[in-house]
Design an enzyme around this catalytic site. Sequence first.
Site, short mmCIF file in Angstrom:
data_model
loop_
_atom_site.label_atom_id
_atom_site.label_comp_id
_atom_site.label_asym_id
_atom_site.label_seq_id
_atom_site.Cartn_x
_atom_site.Cartn_y
_atom_site.Cartn_z
N CYS A 119 -41.14 79.81 -23.11
CA CYS A 119 -39.89 79.21 -23.67
C CYS A 119 -39.95 77.65 -23.71
O CYS A 119 -40.02 77.02 -22.65
CB CYS A 119 -38.73 79.46 -22.84
SG CYS A 119 -37.16 78.82 -23.11
N CYS A 127 -37.39 75.90 -21.35
CA CYS A 127 -37.87 75.97 -20.02
C CYS A 127 -39.02 75.07 -19.71
O CYS A 127 -39.11 74.29 -18.71
CB CYS A 127 -38.44 77.48 -19.66
SG CYS A 127 -36.84 78.40 -19.42
N HIS A 143 -32.74 80.29 -17.15
CA HIS A 143 -33.20 80.91 -18.51
C HIS A 143 -32.26 81.95 -18.76
O HIS A 143 -32.35 83.06 -18.21
CB HIS A 143 -34.46 81.33 -18.83
CG HIS A 143 -35.01 81.85 -20.04
ND1 HIS A 143 -35.31 81.17 -20.95
CD2 HIS A 143 -34.87 82.97 -20.44
CE1 HIS A 143 -35.66 82.01 -21.99
NE2 HIS A 143 -35.44 83.00 -21.70
N GLY A 153 -29.39 82.43 -36.81
CA GLY A 153 -30.66 81.38 -37.07
C GLY A 153 -30.99 80.84 -35.57
O GLY A 153 -31.80 79.84 -35.57
N HIS A 158 -28.06 77.59 -25.53
CA HIS A 158 -28.14 75.83 -25.67
C HIS A 158 -26.82 75.83 -26.59
O HIS A 158 -26.45 76.54 -27.52
CB HIS A 158 -29.27 75.32 -26.30
CG HIS A 158 -29.75 75.97 -27.56
ND1 HIS A 158 -30.38 77.20 -27.63
CD2 HIS A 158 -29.68 75.76 -29.10
CE1 HIS A 158 -30.62 77.50 -29.01
NE2 HIS A 158 -30.12 76.71 -29.65
N HIS A 177 -25.38 72.85 -29.17
CA HIS A 177 -25.65 71.80 -29.96
C HIS A 177 -24.34 71.03 -30.15
O HIS A 177 -22.92 71.32 -30.32
CB HIS A 177 -25.67 72.13 -31.79
CG HIS A 177 -27.07 73.08 -31.67
ND1 HIS A 177 -28.03 72.65 -32.23
CD2 HIS A 177 -27.06 74.29 -31.64
CE1 HIS A 177 -28.91 73.69 -32.28
NE2 HIS A 177 -28.53 74.60 -32.00
P1 AMP Z 1 -31.19 77.11 -32.67
O1 AMP Z 1 -31.79 77.34 -34.14
O2 AMP Z 1 -29.77 77.27 -32.22
O3 AMP Z 1 -32.16 78.01 -31.57
O4 AMP Z 1 -31.65 75.74 -32.43
C1 AMP Z 1 -32.94 75.21 -31.76
C2 AMP Z 1 -32.89 74.06 -31.67
O5 AMP Z 1 -33.92 73.46 -30.68
C3 AMP Z 1 -33.25 73.34 -33.11
O6 AMP Z 1 -31.97 72.44 -33.63
C4 AMP Z 1 -34.53 72.45 -32.92
O7 AMP Z 1 -34.68 71.45 -33.72
C5 AMP Z 1 -34.33 71.98 -31.32
N1 AMP Z 1 -35.65 71.88 -30.96
C6 AMP Z 1 -36.84 72.86 -30.85
N2 AMP Z 1 -37.94 72.30 -30.09
C7 AMP Z 1 -37.35 71.05 -29.43
C8 AMP Z 1 -37.82 70.13 -28.56
N3 AMP Z 1 -39.05 70.15 -28.18
N4 AMP Z 1 -37.17 68.91 -28.50
C9 AMP Z 1 -36.01 68.95 -28.87
N5 AMP Z 1 -35.37 69.84 -29.76
C10 AMP Z 1 -36.16 70.68 -30.02
ZN ZN Z 2 -35.83 79.28 -21.30
#
Ligand code: AMP
Ligand code: ZN
Length: 112
Positions: free
Chosen positions: A4, A7, A46, A93, A100, A102
Amino acid sequence: MEDCVFCKIIKGEIPSKKVYEDDEILAFYDINPIAKVHVLVIPKIHIESLLELKDEHKYLLFNIFEKINEVAEMVGVDKTGFRVISNVGKDAGQAVKHLHFHILGGETLPTR
Ligand code: AMP
Ligand code: ZN
């Protein structure tokens, strides 16, 4: 959760630009921002998505939302407004299977 990405960020195995951190919550800038301000707020445990929430997460969830407000203030969008999104599953998506939220703001956001 070995594979993950969030994580790994929590464990410091992948770098991130942190905005806020305590024992149970981490906030950091999204690597691929879709708004002028784009921060992610995550629990350190997690949990796959909102669908996995249980009674035992009640306080954690409240704390996350309290921190979302504080983080919004820290990154300067509390006065102008912001959007909070949590994608759940395929049609939304959800790319990262670690709960998380946003925080999007810093400009007028599209309504659709
Ligand atoms: P979701 O589509 O809601 O699962 O959003 C996942 C988000 O995580 C996306 O906006 C990605 O740009 C972001 N993301 C993925 N990997 C990283 C990372 N290493 N650091 C910061 N953001 C990330
Ligand atoms: Zn995780």
